[in-house]
Design a protein around this motif. Structure first.
Motif, PDB file in Angstrom:
ATOM      1  N   TRP A  84      -1.425   2.674   4.162  1.00  0.00           N
ATOM      2  CA  TRP A  84      -1.226   3.117   4.046  1.00  0.00           C
ATOM      3  C   TRP A  84       0.735   3.645   4.745  1.00  0.00           C
ATOM      4  O   TRP A  84       1.001   3.671   5.831  1.00  0.00           O
ATOM      5  N   ALA A 119      -2.878   0.653  -5.480  1.00  0.00           N
ATOM      6  CA  ALA A 119      -2.686  -0.695  -3.790  1.00  0.00           C
ATOM      7  C   ALA A 119      -2.225  -2.046  -5.104  1.00  0.00           C
ATOM      8  O   ALA A 119      -3.152  -1.617  -5.709  1.00  0.00           O
ATOM      9  N   ASN A 155       0.160  -1.076   0.035  1.00  0.00           N
ATOM     10  CA  ASN A 155      -0.074  -0.138  -0.023  1.00  0.00           C
ATOM     11  C   ASN A 155       0.606   0.903  -0.160  1.00  0.00           C
ATOM     12  O   ASN A 155       1.445   1.997   1.177  1.00  0.00           O
ATOM     13  N   GLY A 175      -9.308  -0.143  -1.261  1.00  0.00           N
ATOM     14  CA  GLY A 175      -8.001   1.201  -0.795  1.00  0.00           C
ATOM     15  C   GLY A 175      -8.270   2.401  -2.478  1.00  0.00           C
ATOM     16  O   GLY A 175      -9.117   2.333  -2.746  1.00  0.00           O
ATOM     17  N   VAL A 216      -5.870  -0.569   3.176  1.00  0.00           N
ATOM     18  CA  VAL A 216      -6.936  -1.600   2.134  1.00  0.00           C
ATOM     19  C   VAL A 216      -7.043  -2.729   2.560  1.00  0.00           C
ATOM     20  O   VAL A 216      -6.158  -3.525   3.032  1.00  0.00           O
TER      21      VAL A 216
END
Length: 138
Positions: free
Chosen positions: A94, A120, A65, A116, A75
Protein backbone atom coordinates in the motif's frame (compact mmCIF):
# COMPACT_ATOMS: atom_id res chain seq x y z
CA UNK A 1 -13.11 2.65 -76.09
CA UNK A 2 -9.83 2.15 -77.95
CA UNK A 3 -7.31 -0.61 -77.34
CA UNK A 4 -4.83 1.79 -75.68
CA UNK A 5 -7.49 3.20 -73.34
CA UNK A 6 -8.56 -0.31 -72.34
CA UNK A 7 -4.93 -1.30 -71.71
CA UNK A 8 -4.31 1.83 -69.54
CA UNK A 9 -7.53 1.17 -67.63
CA UNK A 10 -6.47 -2.44 -66.95
CA UNK A 11 -3.02 -1.29 -65.77
CA UNK A 12 -4.55 1.33 -63.46
CA UNK A 13 -6.93 -1.28 -61.99
CA UNK A 14 -4.04 -3.69 -61.39
CA UNK A 15 -1.97 -0.99 -59.67
CA UNK A 16 -4.91 0.05 -57.47
CA UNK A 17 -5.60 -3.57 -56.49
CA UNK A 18 -1.93 -4.16 -55.63
CA UNK A 19 -1.81 -1.01 -53.51
CA UNK A 20 -4.96 -2.04 -51.64
CA UNK A 21 -3.63 -5.58 -51.08
CA UNK A 22 -0.36 -4.18 -49.71
CA UNK A 23 -2.23 -1.88 -47.33
CA UNK A 24 -4.46 -4.70 -46.07
CA UNK A 25 -1.62 -7.24 -45.76
CA UNK A 26 0.85 -4.93 -44.01
CA UNK A 27 -0.91 -2.82 -41.37
CA UNK A 28 1.32 -0.74 -39.15
CA UNK A 29 1.86 -1.98 -35.58
CA UNK A 30 0.50 1.35 -34.33
CA UNK A 31 -2.90 0.28 -35.64
CA UNK A 32 -2.95 -2.35 -32.88
CA UNK A 33 -1.59 -0.23 -30.04
CA UNK A 34 -3.78 -0.45 -26.97
CA UNK A 35 -4.06 -0.01 -23.22
CA UNK A 36 -6.15 -2.15 -20.88
CA UNK A 37 -6.97 -1.13 -17.30
CA UNK A 38 -8.86 -2.33 -14.25
CA UNK A 39 -9.65 -0.96 -10.80
CA UNK A 40 -10.73 -2.96 -7.76
CA UNK A 41 -14.32 -1.82 -7.10
CA UNK A 42 -15.94 -0.83 -3.81
CA UNK A 43 -16.41 -3.90 -1.60
CA UNK A 44 -14.17 -5.90 -3.97
CA UNK A 45 -10.70 -7.42 -3.71
CA UNK A 46 -9.97 -8.34 -7.37
CA UNK A 47 -10.02 -7.06 -10.93
CA UNK A 48 -8.85 -8.20 -14.37
CA UNK A 49 -8.00 -6.14 -17.41
CA UNK A 50 -9.21 -7.07 -20.85
CA UNK A 51 -6.99 -9.16 -23.11
CA UNK A 52 -4.15 -7.46 -24.99
CA UNK A 53 -1.88 -8.72 -27.78
CA UNK A 54 1.87 -8.37 -27.25
CA UNK A 55 3.26 -6.27 -30.11
CA UNK A 56 7.00 -6.66 -30.60
CA UNK A 57 7.06 -9.41 -27.95
CA UNK A 58 6.66 -6.99 -25.02
CA UNK A 59 3.99 -5.81 -22.55
CA UNK A 60 4.39 -2.92 -20.10
CA UNK A 61 2.49 -3.25 -16.79
CA UNK A 62 1.79 -0.81 -13.99
CA UNK A 63 0.16 -1.51 -10.63
CA UNK A 64 -0.82 1.46 -8.44
CA UNK A 65 -1.82 0.76 -4.86
CA UNK A 66 -2.42 4.39 -3.92
CA UNK A 67 -6.11 5.16 -3.73
CA UNK A 68 -7.28 3.79 -0.40
CA UNK A 69 -7.66 6.23 2.48
CA UNK A 70 -6.38 5.16 5.87
CA UNK A 71 -4.46 1.93 6.17
CA UNK A 72 -4.47 -0.21 3.06
CA UNK A 73 -3.20 -3.66 2.23
CA UNK A 74 -0.80 -4.99 -0.34
CA UNK A 75 -2.15 -6.11 -3.72
CA UNK A 76 -0.93 -9.19 -5.61
CA UNK A 77 -0.66 -8.99 -9.40
CA UNK A 78 0.15 -11.33 -12.24
CA UNK A 79 0.43 -11.10 -16.02
CA UNK A 80 -1.28 -14.17 -17.46
CA UNK A 81 -1.14 -15.56 -21.02
CA UNK A 82 -4.09 -16.96 -22.95
CA UNK A 83 -3.32 -20.45 -21.56
CA UNK A 84 -3.59 -19.25 -17.95
CA UNK A 85 0.18 -19.31 -17.34
CA UNK A 86 1.59 -16.46 -15.21
CA UNK A 87 4.55 -14.91 -17.05
CA UNK A 88 5.22 -12.18 -14.46
CA UNK A 89 3.89 -11.58 -10.95
CA UNK A 90 4.51 -9.75 -7.70
CA UNK A 91 3.08 -7.84 -4.74
CA UNK A 92 2.78 -4.07 -4.40
CA UNK A 93 2.57 -2.65 -0.85
CA UNK A 94 0.00 0.00 0.00
CA UNK A 95 1.21 3.51 -0.84
CA UNK A 96 3.50 2.29 -3.66
CA UNK A 97 3.37 1.75 -7.39
CA UNK A 98 5.33 -0.61 -9.63
CA UNK A 99 6.05 -0.55 -13.36
CA UNK A 100 7.52 -3.50 -15.25
CA UNK A 101 8.50 -4.34 -18.81
CA UNK A 102 8.04 -8.03 -19.67
CA UNK A 103 9.79 -9.22 -22.84
CA UNK A 104 9.86 -12.47 -24.79
CA UNK A 105 6.08 -12.56 -25.11
CA UNK A 106 4.27 -14.08 -28.09
CA UNK A 107 0.52 -14.07 -27.58
CA UNK A 108 -2.40 -12.44 -25.73
CA UNK A 109 -2.27 -11.43 -22.05
CA UNK A 110 -4.36 -10.02 -19.20
CA UNK A 111 -3.36 -8.40 -15.92
CA UNK A 112 -4.98 -9.70 -12.73
CA UNK A 113 -5.05 -7.95 -9.33
CA UNK A 114 -5.90 -10.03 -6.25
CA UNK A 115 -6.24 -9.56 -2.47
CA UNK A 116 -6.25 -5.76 -2.72
CA UNK A 117 -8.34 -2.91 -1.41
CA UNK A 118 -10.85 -0.95 -3.48
CA UNK A 119 -9.12 1.64 -5.64
CA UNK A 120 -5.99 -0.36 -6.47
CA UNK A 121 -5.43 -0.07 -10.23
CA UNK A 122 -3.71 -2.09 -12.91
CA UNK A 123 -2.74 -1.06 -16.43
CA UNK A 124 -0.98 -2.82 -19.29
CA UNK A 125 0.16 -1.44 -22.63
CA UNK A 126 1.59 -2.90 -25.80
CA UNK A 127 3.34 0.32 -26.82
CA UNK A 128 6.23 1.92 -24.94
CA UNK A 129 4.88 4.37 -22.34
CA UNK A 130 8.36 5.95 -21.89
CA UNK A 131 8.39 5.38 -18.15
CA UNK A 132 11.41 4.45 -16.10
CA UNK A 133 9.94 1.33 -14.54
CA UNK A 134 10.51 -0.02 -11.07
CA UNK A 135 9.18 1.20 -7.73
CA UNK A 136 7.96 4.63 -6.62
CA UNK A 137 5.83 6.18 -3.89
CA UNK A 138 2.34 7.35 -4.75
Amino acid sequence: MGAIAMKNSAIASTIAAAALATFIALPSPAAHAATKTCEIPAFGTTCNTGVLRAIGNVIWTEVRNCYVTGIGSSVDWKLVDDNGVAVAYGTVPWGRQFQKTTTGLYSYYRLELRHGNPGARGRMLNTNPSWGGGWSDC
